[in-house]
Write an enzyme that holds these catalytic residues in place. Structure first.
Site, PDB file in Angstrom:
ATOM      1  N   SER A 101      60.778  32.476  44.598  1.00 48.84           N
ATOM      2  CA  SER A 101      59.755  31.901  45.468  1.00 48.84           C
ATOM      3  C   SER A 101      60.349  31.346  46.764  1.00 48.84           C
ATOM      4  O   SER A 101      61.509  30.917  46.804  1.00 48.84           O
ATOM      5  CB  SER A 101      59.019  30.770  44.738  1.00 48.84           C
ATOM      6  OG  SER A 101      59.920  29.743  44.401  1.00 48.84           O
ATOM      7  N   GLU A 107      59.509  28.628  48.063  1.00 49.31           N
ATOM      8  CA  GLU A 107      59.718  27.198  47.813  1.00 49.31           C
ATOM      9  C   GLU A 107      61.142  26.926  47.306  1.00 49.31           C
ATOM     10  O   GLU A 107      61.856  26.071  47.843  1.00 49.31           O
ATOM     11  CB  GLU A 107      58.677  26.771  46.778  1.00 49.31           C
ATOM     12  CG  GLU A 107      58.588  25.316  46.500  1.00 49.31           C
ATOM     13  CD  GLU A 107      57.744  25.057  45.236  1.00 49.31           C
ATOM     14  OE1 GLU A 107      57.064  25.993  44.748  1.00 49.31           O
ATOM     15  OE2 GLU A 107      57.811  23.921  44.739  1.00 49.31           O
ATOM     16  N   GLY A 113      63.623  29.029  47.465  1.00 49.50           N
ATOM     17  CA  GLY A 113      64.526  29.547  48.499  1.00 49.50           C
ATOM     18  C   GLY A 113      64.864  28.473  49.525  1.00 49.50           C
ATOM     19  O   GLY A 113      66.013  28.338  49.958  1.00 49.50           O
ATOM     20  N   GLU A 136      65.971  36.513  48.894  1.00 50.22           N
ATOM     21  CA  GLU A 136      64.847  37.468  48.919  1.00 50.22           C
ATOM     22  C   GLU A 136      63.641  36.704  48.415  1.00 50.22           C
ATOM     23  O   GLU A 136      63.574  36.361  47.233  1.00 50.22           O
ATOM     24  CB  GLU A 136      65.105  38.640  47.963  1.00 50.22           C
ATOM     25  CG  GLU A 136      66.317  39.470  48.272  1.00 50.22           C
ATOM     26  CD  GLU A 136      66.133  40.363  49.481  1.00 50.22           C
ATOM     27  OE1 GLU A 136      64.986  40.521  49.948  1.00 50.22           O
ATOM     28  OE2 GLU A 136      67.147  40.891  49.948  1.00 50.22           O
ATOM     29  N   CYS A 170      57.125  41.244  45.245  1.00 50.80           N
ATOM     30  CA  CYS A 170      57.243  40.476  46.482  1.00 50.80           C
ATOM     31  C   CYS A 170      56.795  41.285  47.690  1.00 50.80           C
ATOM     32  O   CYS A 170      56.288  40.734  48.652  1.00 50.80           O
ATOM     33  CB  CYS A 170      58.667  39.970  46.660  1.00 50.80           C
ATOM     34  SG  CYS A 170      59.896  41.237  46.376  1.00 50.80           S
ATOM     35  N   GLU A 218      50.809  33.936  48.985  1.00 54.80           N
ATOM     36  CA  GLU A 218      51.193  34.992  48.047  1.00 54.80           C
ATOM     37  C   GLU A 218      50.516  34.722  46.706  1.00 54.80           C
ATOM     38  O   GLU A 218      50.717  33.663  46.110  1.00 54.80           O
ATOM     39  CB  GLU A 218      52.720  34.983  47.879  1.00 54.80           C
ATOM     40  CG  GLU A 218      53.222  36.096  46.990  1.00 54.80           C
ATOM     41  CD  GLU A 218      54.747  36.162  46.935  1.00 54.80           C
ATOM     42  OE1 GLU A 218      55.389  35.134  46.699  1.00 54.80           O
ATOM     43  OE2 GLU A 218      55.285  37.276  47.118  1.00 54.80           O
TER      44      GLU A 218
HETATM   45  P1  NAI Z   1      60.910  30.531  41.027  1.00 58.69           P
HETATM   46  O1  NAI Z   1      61.378  30.719  42.418  1.00 58.69           O
HETATM   47  O2  NAI Z   1      60.746  29.144  40.510  1.00 58.69           O
HETATM   48  O3  NAI Z   1      61.896  31.277  40.010  1.00 58.69           O
HETATM   49  C1  NAI Z   1      62.828  32.267  40.366  1.00 58.69           C
HETATM   50  C2  NAI Z   1      64.181  31.951  39.735  1.00 58.69           C
HETATM   51  O4  NAI Z   1      64.713  30.754  40.305  1.00 58.69           O
HETATM   52  C3  NAI Z   1      64.153  31.705  38.226  1.00 58.69           C
HETATM   53  O5  NAI Z   1      65.326  32.237  37.657  1.00 58.69           O
HETATM   54  C4  NAI Z   1      64.161  30.181  38.147  1.00 58.69           C
HETATM   55  O6  NAI Z   1      64.698  29.701  36.934  1.00 58.69           O
HETATM   56  C5  NAI Z   1      65.066  29.821  39.294  1.00 58.69           C
HETATM   57  N1  NAI Z   1      64.899  28.469  39.840  1.00 58.69           N
HETATM   58  C6  NAI Z   1      63.794  27.682  39.804  1.00 58.69           C
HETATM   59  N2  NAI Z   1      64.035  26.528  40.433  1.00 58.69           N
HETATM   60  C7  NAI Z   1      65.309  26.556  40.887  1.00 58.69           C
HETATM   61  C8  NAI Z   1      66.135  25.649  41.626  1.00 58.69           C
HETATM   62  N3  NAI Z   1      65.680  24.476  42.048  1.00 58.69           N
HETATM   63  N4  NAI Z   1      67.394  26.038  41.931  1.00 58.69           N
HETATM   64  C9  NAI Z   1      67.865  27.232  41.548  1.00 58.69           C
HETATM   65  N5  NAI Z   1      67.135  28.117  40.832  1.00 58.69           N
HETATM   66  C10 NAI Z   1      65.866  27.797  40.510  1.00 58.69           C
HETATM   67  O7  NAI Z   1      59.549  31.328  40.881  1.00 58.69           O
HETATM   68  P2  NAI Z   1      58.380  31.116  39.795  1.00 58.69           P
HETATM   69  O8  NAI Z   1      58.092  29.664  39.617  1.00 58.69           O
HETATM   70  O9  NAI Z   1      58.708  31.896  38.602  1.00 58.69           O
HETATM   71  O10 NAI Z   1      57.152  31.786  40.534  1.00 58.69           O
HETATM   72  C11 NAI Z   1      56.409  31.065  41.502  1.00 58.69           C
HETATM   73  C12 NAI Z   1      55.963  31.972  42.614  1.00 58.69           C
HETATM   74  O11 NAI Z   1      57.081  32.478  43.313  1.00 58.69           O
HETATM   75  C13 NAI Z   1      55.199  33.200  42.185  1.00 58.69           C
HETATM   76  O12 NAI Z   1      53.870  32.928  41.993  1.00 58.69           O
HETATM   77  C14 NAI Z   1      55.444  34.121  43.341  1.00 58.69           C
HETATM   78  O13 NAI Z   1      54.523  33.861  44.369  1.00 58.69           O
HETATM   79  C15 NAI Z   1      56.823  33.768  43.803  1.00 58.69           C
HETATM   80  N6  NAI Z   1      57.857  34.674  43.279  1.00 58.69           N
HETATM   81  C16 NAI Z   1      58.370  35.605  44.108  1.00 58.69           C
HETATM   82  C17 NAI Z   1      59.295  36.498  43.638  1.00 58.69           C
HETATM   83  C18 NAI Z   1      59.868  37.536  44.515  1.00 58.69           C
HETATM   84  O14 NAI Z   1      60.293  38.555  44.026  1.00 58.69           O
HETATM   85  N7  NAI Z   1      59.962  37.307  45.807  1.00 58.69           N
HETATM   86  C19 NAI Z   1      59.726  36.500  42.249  1.00 58.69           C
HETATM   87  C20 NAI Z   1      59.175  35.443  41.463  1.00 58.69           C
HETATM   88  C21 NAI Z   1      58.253  34.589  41.979  1.00 58.69           C
END
Ligand code: NAI
Ligand code: MG
Length: 483
Positions: free
Chosen positions: A238, A240, A242, A259, A293, A390
């Site tokens: 996400s 956020e 990122g 990404e 994404c 998104e």
């Molecule tokens: P997320 O960004 O929280 O999770 C992605 C990865 O980051 C997971 O492995 C998670 O454990 C890890 N993560 C979470 N917080 C972290 C932190 N503070 N520091 C380091 N790593 C951390 O995404 P989430 O909550 O699963 O999905 C939320 C939204 O994000 C989705 O609704 C979508 O809009 C977007 N998203 C976009 C993706 C893409 O491919 N660009 C993939 C997944 C989600």
């Protein structure tokens, strides 16, 4: 007159007998599976069945993984010739192909995506990434990235749940080809194919510590990001998170690639081949339940063809089969998690309350598991949340435009810039539009096409850096421009 023909399909379930899921998993550190301390469940989102208990890595486990990666980097991997490293990558790629069915079934069980997609897209592409980067390992001097390119060291890699094994491949293959070692963390809802990949590393006799896999949630991810023994962070997820990562690494010497999210415009000009375009629209937004994404989530239709496109699109959507992801005829599977379903439901409700018009084909959604019918919203304006945020689900927002200039203005009116699509039979228009669009990937008369040779990445809030192709190599090498 059109005749709607609906075929009834007998169930064609893939067997799950090929996979053995252990009741409990540890971490993969220094070439061995080590027991975890705390555990959490990973479920099948199509049935809510608990598949296994997965370990939650804390400071001690992350420390151990970074230490193992550093040792492998200094003693083995950075000293090995590119030719030797390449052999390991080829071996991994071949084993992934040999075990493709096992990977596909496991991915579908843990993620909820249709078996047809994990079998035909995710797993073959993941293997292709290893083959492609195996080829680069002994040719880095000729990649135009300097005469003596050097690895960065230990890479911390954090990946999401939408393409679990494929995102692992996007991260691990270039890191290893360029001589880096890795500590990778899969997403909490989809850790199982990464753990099977750890077995593949053992089977390929990859030197211990070159690949380390720790499972856990965001807290584990944060431990990796903030670890002083890490030289580079590669993240997909996400916007956020990122931003949190960008802030965390800013005062350090760590390199970073991000990404992040997207809100891609898929633009249909009046001269597009309509039937082909409709297939592309469906693939653009309903592939992988819209958990993509770069999904074509904003459809921009030129006004004089809007009615025809929408009519044909709705007819086509009536034929999408939603249901059991293990059935080989399924087009749209389960939403990956309860949290993601809640987010989709909430954003779709915002579409209703802000005045857009919702439409879905009739479909029988299973009683258990997490499901959302393929949906389109018409009458969407640029101010609507569903046009700006998104949704990351099977929901398409439809807007219209009169002139090509207006299409570009609307397409670029977003904080994101990951991808875009153009549908037109006129080459000059396609070239003109592709140059105006502020997006990292622009598809013309197709959508969601991926290839390891093609760099992928975004502008603005969609992220930093590129993955794949020659550009992607630079993100794992010292002193090379990352754009
Ligand atoms: P997320 O960004 O929280 O999770 C992605 C990865 O980051 C997971 O492995 C998670 O454990 C890890 N993560 C979470 N917080 C972290 C932190 N503070 N520091 C380091 N790593 C951390 O995404 P989430 O909550 O699963 O999905 C939320 C939204 O994000 C989705 O609704 C979508 O809009 C977007 N998203 C976009 C993706 C893409 O491919 N660009 C993939 C997944 C989600
Ligand atoms: Mg799961």
């Amino acid at each position: 007159m059109e005749t709607a023909m609906t075929f009834e399909y007998a169930p064609a379930p893939e067997s799950r007998a090929i996979v053995t899921i252990k009741p409990k998993y540890g971490h993969f550190i220094g070439g061995k599976f080590v027991a975890g301390s705390k555990h959490f469940p990973t479920i099948n989102p199509a049935t809510e069945e608990v598949l296994s208990q997965v370990a939650l890595a804390g400071k001690a486990e992350v420390d151990a993984a970074v230490k193992a990666a550093r040792k492998a980097y200094t003693t083995t991997w950075s000293k090995m010739s590119g030719k030797e490293r390449g052999k390991y990558l080829y071996r991994i790629a071949r084993i992934m192909q040999e075990r493709a069915r096992e990977f596909a079934v496991l991915e579908t069980l843990d993620n909820g995506k249709p078996i047809r997609e994990s079998r035909d897209t995710d797993i073959p592409l993941a293997a292709a990434h290893f083959f492609y980067h195996a080829g680069w390992a002994d040719k880095l001097e000729y990649a135009g990235l300097g005469t003596s390119p050097k690895p960065l060291g230990v890479a911390g890699q954090i990946i999401p749940w939408n393409f679990p094994l494929l995102m692992l491949a996007w991260k691990v293959a270039p890191a290893l080809a360029t001589g880096n070692t890795v500590v990778l963390k899969p997403a909490e809802s989809t850790p199982l194919t990464a753990l099977l990949f750890a077995e593949v590393c053992q089977q390929a006799e990859l030197p211990a510590g070159v690949v380390n896999i720790v499972t856990g949630d965001g807290s584990t991810g944060a431990l990796i990001v903030n670890h002083p023994g890490i030289d580079k962070i590669a993240f997909t997820g996400s916007t956020e998170v990122g931003k949190i990562i960008a802030r965390a690494v800013a005062p350090t010497k760590k390199s970073v690639t991000l990404e992040l999210g997207g809100k891609a415009a898929n633009i249909v000009f009046e001269d597009a081949a309509i039937d082909e375009t409709v297939e592309g629209i469906v693939n653009g937004i309903f592939f992988n339940q819209g958990h993509v994404c770069c999904a074509g989530s904003r459809l921009l239709l030129q006004e004089n063809v809007a009615e025809e496109v929408l009519h044909k699109l709705k007819n086509r959507m009536e034929k999408i089969r939603v249901g059991d992801p293990m059935d080989k005829n399924t087009d749209v599977g389960a939403i990956n998690s309860k949290e993601q379903l809640t987010k989709i439901v909430e954003l779709a409700a915002a579409g209703d309350s802000e005045g857009a018009e919702r439409w879905s084909p009739a479909c029988n959604l299973p009683a258990k598991g997490f499901w959302f019918a393929p949906t389109i919203f018409t009458g969407v304006t640029q101010a609507h949340r569903i046009a700006r945020e998104e949704i990351f689900g099977p929901v398409l927002s439809v807007l219209t435009f009169r002139t090509p200039a207006e299409a570009i203005e609307k397409a670029n009116n977003t904080p994101f810039g990951l991808s875009a699509g153009i549908w037109s039979e006129k080459g000059s228009r396609t070239l003109w539009a592709s140059q105006q669009l502020r997006a990292g990937v622009v598809w013309a008369d197709t959508f969601n096409k991926f290839d390891p040779t093609s760099p992928f990445g975004g502008y603005k809030e969609s992220g930093w850096g590129r993955e794949g192709g020659r550009h992607g190599l630079s993100a794992y090498l010292k002193g090379v421009s990352h754009e």
